[in-house]
Design an enzyme around this catalytic site. Structure first.
Site, PDB file in Angstrom:
ATOM      1  CG  ASN A  61      -1.466   1.363   1.557  1.00  0.00           C
ATOM      2  OD1 ASN A  61      -2.329   1.886   0.874  1.00  0.00           O
ATOM      3  ND2 ASN A  61      -0.931   1.982   2.625  1.00  0.00           N
ATOM      4  CE1 TYR A  73       0.593   8.419  -6.033  1.00  0.00           C
ATOM      5  CE2 TYR A  73      -1.228   9.096  -7.444  1.00  0.00           C
ATOM      6  CZ  TYR A  73      -0.772   8.470  -6.309  1.00  0.00           C
ATOM      7  OH  TYR A  73      -1.654   7.880  -5.437  1.00  0.00           O
ATOM      8  CE  LYS A 105      -0.048   4.959  -6.569  1.00  0.00           C
ATOM      9  NZ  LYS A 105       0.265   3.993  -5.497  1.00  0.00           N
TER      10      LYS A 105
END
Length: 276
Positions: free
Chosen positions: A93, A158, A162
């Site tokens: 996570n 980012y 992802k």
């Protein structure tokens, strides 16, 4: 709150980025299911506070591991610290966002961010995936983001990271099925975590209210139990992702990020958060 079975996913679960936000909520919901927890983050005091509370209220055991997942020896340290445990579930996570104009950001901060958002997921999936395959059961949940479905200006690294996590998890979902191991990618939209404020967002002025971590995690665990490859928590988030063309999404989210980062003095330094 979603409960999952100890027989499949127990007795121990690893959660990275467990000191706050989505990671903390994963800890709470897994403890309620009776799983023992390995809590991993850089803030040891926060981990011990959370672990002690869950041990008291849920009757579970915990192990707090202070760890910087961007360090060269991070996987080795985590492996050594968990070698004696029967890990049945890994929640990868921990993540970070450095918002801003790409060329104005600190290059070394971007590299650290990339290691946390990409390499840490790869390391955990490969190392603990081997253990889960030998067991013939268990689960791996990778936390990505709806930003991974298209490029996002002013959050370019980012969103790209992802996208990697999304693709990795989708592929491993198929590969690990024959071994009896569940693999799910959880791709939240805006969620009410410290990362929102740290990245410069004002939740009160956002187009839609950020999702509660409780709902996000509950849906993620339900998807994992059902062995779904990818899950976007929240009906509106799923509809928006399905219906909004990628080019329009890139333009819309880029405009939002431009407003967030405009005039911020921290752009030259970057922001690094350990949890999502």
């Amino acid at each position: 709150m979603r409960r999952i079975t100890l027989n499949t996913f127990g007795p121990w679960a690893i959660i990275t980025g467990a000191s706050s936000g989505i990671g903390e909520e994963f800890a709470r919901q897994l403890a309620a299911s009776g799983l023992h927890l390995v809590l991993v983050a850089r803030r040891l005091q926060a981990l011990n506070t959370l672990g002690s509370e869950l041990a008291r209220t849920c009757g579970i055991s915990y192990r707090a591991i202070e760890l910087d997942l961007t360090a060269d020896d991070a996987l080795e340290k985590l492996s050594d610290a968990t070698r004696d445990l029967n890990i049945g579930l890994v929640i990868s996570n921990a993540g970070a966002m450095i918002p801003g104009d790409f060329l104005s950001l600190d290059y070394q901060a971007l590299r650290r961010d990339l290691r946390l958002n990409v390499q840490a997921h790869l390391d955990l999936a490969y190392h603990f995936g081997s253990h889960l395959a030998q067991r013939g059961r268990g689960g791996l949940l990778l936390v990505a983001s709806t930003t991974g479905f298209q490029g996002i200006p002013f959050a370019a690294e980012y969103a790209a990271a992802k996208a990697y996590v999304l693709s990795l998890g989708e592929a491993l979902h198929v590969e690990f099925q024959r071994m009896g191991v569940h693999v799910t990618v959880l791709s939240p939209g805006a969620t009410d975590t410290p990362l929102i404020a740290a990245s410069g967002f004002d939740a009160s002025t956002m187009p839609m209210k950020p999702m509660a971590t409780r709902q996000c995690v509950s849906e993620g665990l339900a998807a994992l139990a059902a062995n779904r490859a990818v899950h976007i928590p929240g009906y509106f988030n799923r509809m928006l992702t399905a219906l909004l063309p990628r080019s329009l999404a890139t333009s819309m989210y880029g405009s939002m990020m431009r407003q967030v980062t405009a005039g911020r003095s921290v752009l030259s330094k970057g922001i690094l958060q350990e949890t999502q």
